[in-house]
Design a protein around this motif. Structure first.
Motif, short mmCIF file in Angstrom:
data_model
loop_
_atom_site.label_atom_id
_atom_site.label_comp_id
_atom_site.label_asym_id
_atom_site.label_seq_id
_atom_site.Cartn_x
_atom_site.Cartn_y
_atom_site.Cartn_z
N GLY A 58 -4.26 5.02 -2.61
CA GLY A 58 -3.93 4.12 -1.78
C GLY A 58 -5.69 3.42 -1.97
O GLY A 58 -5.70 1.97 -1.01
N ALA A 103 0.74 -1.11 -0.03
CA ALA A 103 -0.16 -0.43 0.05
C ALA A 103 0.62 1.07 -0.24
O ALA A 103 1.60 1.57 0.70
N TYR A 143 -1.56 -1.01 -6.69
CA TYR A 143 -2.51 0.64 -6.08
C TYR A 143 -2.59 1.01 -6.67
O TYR A 143 -1.26 1.54 -7.39
#
Length: 379
Positions: free
Chosen positions: A251, A204, A247
């Motif tokens: 995020g 992330a 990602y």
């Protein structure tokens, strides 16, 4: 005994039916919240217009298929790994090779740059993830400083440092992901939930990112909590192996690329798939790799190249996560408008499958690797 066995089978069948019923109810609840399609919302968004991208550098030196690559945070150096068993560190501006390591196996399927730029990690059919410190002495024997950090029971398919040089995430053909301490080689957390080989992962994009996403041969994309080792979200809409996950810059979403010839975008807040990016072809062309553009692309002049305006490049103030680059089996790179779901460009240059692709840390360029043994810098 025979009757007992039959009862057990019947019980297993009833549990499977119950699980499928619960899955169906979950999908119904998700559908109730699905009030509008992404491309409908994006109709009010201004179109990107036409633009041109082309190869600015070609990196030649591998003797076989390029399988993986990663950028250094300095936005200049690149590490790549190949089926020839070599791992090479490049200067992307000059195309010079700065370091080279010969691994004990062929098919080095994973490589990664440490956040500090002072080390690289790599692995493949040796089932290990090895870390090599980098120094200014280009003649130094890097193999002598090799540190074996991770050990899986099957091939290493992907690796990524966390937000420091001290921890590394790995994915493997043994169906698991794992978090390791680089210094001690200790296993900190393992992640079990995939039903087949795990092929890719992505951390992330948060300073304190405690989640990552993985994809594999079970057609599932799974979001994990690194602290607990638990699966917190799972998506299973692809029809074949998932080769790449990445990602979205914020995020809040991630995209995946698959052998079913599609890329798909998943919104984590909505807990569902929100877009499919698919070429209309009679023959499926698997998506080998892709990358979301994470920042401004056009405000940059590659060293030694004419200014962008002279090349007909679109000067756009901000493309935060607007473009998705996907590499395919048909040797092309397709550029997709993430919001509108339309293809805005096709890039030609490679002479074989595009196997890996990464946008530079500042979004000024991207690098692709191919089975034609080369890497190309595009801008």
């Amino acid at each position: 005994m025979a009757s007992e066995g039959l009862q057990e089978n019947e019980s297993l069948a009833s549990l499977k039916n119950e699980a499928e019923s619960l899955k169906g109810k979950l999908e119904e609840e998700r559908a109730k919240l699905h009030d509008v399609e992404l491309h409908q919302v994006a109709e009010r968004v201004e179109a990107l217009g036409q633009f041109v991208m082309k190869t600015r550098r070609t990196l030649k030196g591998h003797g076989n298929k390029v399988l993986c690559m990663d950028w250094c945070k300095d936005k200049r150096r690149i590490v790549s790994s190949s089926q020839d068993g070599k791992v090479i560190v490049w200067d992307a501006f000059t195309t010079n090779k700065e370091h080279a390591v010969t691994m004990p196996c062929t098919w080095v399927m994973a490589c990664a740059y440490a956040p500090s730029g002072c080390a690289i990690a790599c692995g493949g059919l040796d089932n290990k993830c090895s870390v090599y410190p980098l120094t200014f002495d280009k003649n130094e024997n890097m193999a002598a400083k090799k540190k074996s950090v991770a050990m899986h029971t099957n091939y290493l398919s992907a690796c990524s440092f966390t937000n420091s040089d001290m921890q590394i995430l790995t994915a493997s053909g043994d169906g698991t992901c794992a978090l390791w301490d680089v210094e001690s080689g200790q296993l900190l957390q393992s992640f079990h939930g995939h039903g087949a080989d795990v092929l890719c992962l992505d951390l992330a994009p948060s300073e304190t990112g405690n989640t990552f996403v993985s994809g594999g041969c079970d057609k599932k994309a799974v979001v994990w909590d690194m602290r607990s080792g638990q699966c917190i979200q799972s998506f299973e809409t692809h029809e074949s192996d998932i080769n790449s996950v990445r990602y979205y810059p914020s995020g809040d979403a991630f995209a995946s690329g698959s052998d079913d010839a599609t890329c798909r975008l998943y919104d984590l807040r909505a807990d569902r798939e929100v877009a499919i990016y698919s070429k209309v072809l009679p023959i499926l062309v698997p998506v080998c790799t892709f990358k979301l553009l994470s920042t401004k692309l056009w405000h940059f002049i590659w060293k030694g190249c004419p200014p962008r305006g002279a090349q007909g490049f679109l000067q756009h103030p901000n493309f935060e996560g607007r473009l998705l680059f996907a590499g395919y089996n048909d040797y092309t790179i397709n550029v997709w408008d993430v919001l509108k779901g339309t293809r805005v460009s096709i890039l030609f240059g490679h002479e074989n499958r595009v196997s890996t692709l990464r946008v530079s840390p500042d979004g000024t360029a991207f690098c692709s690797g191919s089975w034609d043994h080369t890497l190309r810098i595009w801008a």
